[in-house]
Motif scaffolding. Sequence first.
Motif, PDB file in Angstrom:
ATOM      1  N   ALA A  54       0.832  -1.202   0.000  1.00 14.42           N
ATOM      2  CA  ALA A  54       0.000   0.000   0.000  1.00 14.42           C
ATOM      3  C   ALA A  54       0.865   1.249   0.000  1.00 14.42           C
ATOM      4  O   ALA A  54       0.891   1.987  -0.970  1.00 14.42           O
ATOM      5  CB  ALA A  54      -0.964   0.000   1.183  1.00 14.42           C
ATOM      6  N   CYS A  55       1.614   1.489   1.067  1.00 11.18           N
ATOM      7  CA  CYS A  55       2.227   2.811   1.214  1.00 11.18           C
ATOM      8  C   CYS A  55       3.530   2.972   0.443  1.00 11.18           C
ATOM      9  O   CYS A  55       3.880   4.063   0.038  1.00 11.18           O
ATOM     10  CB  CYS A  55       2.488   3.086   2.697  1.00 11.18           C
ATOM     11  N   ARG A  56       4.277   1.924   0.249  1.00  8.87           N
ATOM     12  CA  ARG A  56       5.582   1.909  -0.416  1.00  8.87           C
ATOM     13  C   ARG A  56       6.659   2.709   0.314  1.00  8.87           C
ATOM     14  O   ARG A  56       7.722   2.944  -0.230  1.00  8.87           O
ATOM     15  CB  ARG A  56       5.466   2.404  -1.875  1.00  8.87           C
ATOM     16  N   MET A  59       5.393   2.248   6.037  1.00 13.06           N
ATOM     17  CA  MET A  59       4.492   2.663   7.105  1.00 13.06           C
ATOM     18  C   MET A  59       3.370   1.674   7.355  1.00 13.06           C
ATOM     19  O   MET A  59       2.901   1.518   8.468  1.00 13.06           O
ATOM     20  CB  MET A  59       3.856   4.015   6.761  1.00 13.06           C
ATOM     21  N   CYS A  60       2.877   1.033   6.281  1.00  9.82           N
ATOM     22  CA  CYS A  60       1.622   0.292   6.423  1.00  9.82           C
ATOM     23  C   CYS A  60       1.836  -1.155   6.841  1.00  9.82           C
ATOM     24  O   CYS A  60       0.946  -1.788   7.389  1.00  9.82           O
ATOM     25  CB  CYS A  60       0.844   0.331   5.120  1.00  9.82           C
ATOM     26  N   GLY A  61       3.005  -1.711   6.567  1.00 15.79           N
ATOM     27  CA  GLY A  61       3.290  -3.083   6.975  1.00 15.79           C
ATOM     28  C   GLY A  61       2.607  -4.142   6.134  1.00 15.79           C
ATOM     29  O   GLY A  61       2.423  -5.269   6.598  1.00 15.79           O
ATOM     30  N   SER A  62       2.230  -3.839   4.911  1.00 15.64           N
ATOM     31  CA  SER A  62       1.489  -4.846   4.140  1.00 15.64           C
ATOM     32  C   SER A  62       2.342  -5.567   3.109  1.00 15.64           C
ATOM     33  O   SER A  62       1.879  -6.496   2.482  1.00 15.64           O
ATOM     34  CB  SER A  62       0.299  -4.186   3.435  1.00 15.64           C
ATOM     35  N   CYS A  63       3.590  -5.185   2.918  1.00 16.87           N
ATOM     36  CA  CYS A  63       4.359  -5.685   1.776  1.00 16.87           C
ATOM     37  C   CYS A  63       5.362  -6.774   2.139  1.00 16.87           C
ATOM     38  O   CYS A  63       6.231  -7.106   1.330  1.00 16.87           O
ATOM     39  CB  CYS A  63       5.104  -4.530   1.118  1.00 16.87           C
ATOM     40  N   ALA A  64       5.283  -7.326   3.353  1.00  9.29           N
ATOM     41  CA  ALA A  64       6.320  -8.266   3.776  1.00  9.29           C
ATOM     42  C   ALA A  64       6.270  -9.568   2.985  1.00  9.29           C
ATOM     43  O   ALA A  64       5.184 -10.106   2.716  1.00  9.29           O
ATOM     44  CB  ALA A  64       6.167  -8.565   5.267  1.00  9.29           C
TER      45      ALA A  64
END
Lengths: 243, 116, 109
Positions: A54-56, A59-64
């Motif tokens: 999401a944030c790139r 910050m959002c913690g969704s890309c792990a």
Amino acid sequence: MPEASSQLAVSLWRGGEDGRYQTYGVPRRDNQTVLDVVTYVQRHIDPTLSYRFACRVGMCGSCAMTVNGRPRWTCRTHVAKVARSDRLEIGPLENLPVIKDLATDMQPFFEKWQQAKGVFAPSATRRDAIAQIQPDSPARIAADAGIECINCGVCYAACDTVRWNADYLGPAALNRAWTLFNDARDAGNSARMAAVAASGGCHSCHSHQSCQEHCPLSLNPTASIAGLKRRTALAYLKGELKA
Amino acid sequence: MKTRALGPRGSTLWIAAMIHRLSGLALAIFLPVHFFVLSLAFHGGARLEGFLRWTDQPLVKLSEVGLVFLLTVHLLGGVRVLVIENFDWHDGQKQLAMLAASVSAVVAFVFLVRVF
Amino acid sequence: MNARLYVWQRATAAVMAPFVLVHIAVIFYATRAGLSAADILSRTHDSIAWAIFYSVFVAAVSLHASIGVRNVLAEWSPLGERQAGFLALALGLLLAALGFHAVFALVVA
Ligand code: SF4
Ligand code: SF4
Ligand code: FES
């Protein structure tokens, strides 16, 4: 800085739990992140590739994802840092069910967050005065040390105790519980105490610090969990805790 | 199949936890034998003496060296964990874990030199 | 692992730390000229101090090892927590029985 080569060989996990790795060629660029590589494959090679971000900007913690065997936040991981010899292997996070390709089902992670009572329990209403918190009080310092968690699940994927014990709440949820323990405004500590002292709680942690080593924000869940162990052991000895 | 890459496994502190667990298990398996042998001391110790002479073989002595290492490394590794759990946080656990293993190896080596 | 098991396991660990140090020292001392039954028994026979030392040691190690093995079984074997608990309890009782028997043999018999 000259690049080692202009092409990356990128193996991506494709499919669900029983999928397999498939290799793609991705042009190498300066300042390229692992997330850039995954995005390139989806935009230019195979639009059916599933992944999450999401944030790139961390910050959002969704890309792990799992990058060359280690869990990492992909938007802040530079290819140059992890790709020795122009090869990248990118898979879904470990210790979580795979939905498809690089996307895992984070539900167990967040359920354990709830189970550890990682939710603020207010002790005042909006009609009360705003609590005065001393920033340099020991409790606030302990809370601040763990507060920046972005719920990325990297530590959860790095923790072997999670793998070996399906009930283990895991580093992130326990770290969160510890910050709330130290939050003077929170009123949920007796329920939280019972939750983190039960089987699968803080006492299952083996202090190997894999969580700390991998946390992209350099938080130290091992230290937070040690705090919980002290607090709960004391409560048990005082007879305040039924176990 | 998803490759179960080593990943977080294989780091110093992960290995330290593994050594702690495996040494503990090994000691738990050894202890019943140890106790059984000591009970041979019943009736004046002749049977114990007989067994102890059997343990003079090099191979048995070598495994005793191993046991000294396991006991020491479990002790030192355990103290390290107790300190983490009960006192304020201190960095440098990797170095401490390596120190624990090295000291144990030295103790075991001194024992080896002694019994051979 | 829950708070009760944790407290017992860590408490026995803390109690045993100095005991193990003494034990290692005794191991080195006892092997100064090769182990012999006479040498061992001359130390332990009728010694109240050693009787207490080894009795506490046996009690602590039985608890400590039992809880440790319980955790290993729960994490590494297909057994559930309950079954692991029963097996570990059996191990603890076995250790205590053999251990006290050995202490008795060394001190009294
Ligand atoms: S220290 Fe605890 S939470 Fe962190 S990886 Fe090890 S068992 Fe998991
Ligand atoms: S503790 Fe660190 S690794 Fe774990 S979820 Fe929070 S930010 Fe991610
Ligand atoms: S995309 Fe938000 S943290 Fe990486």
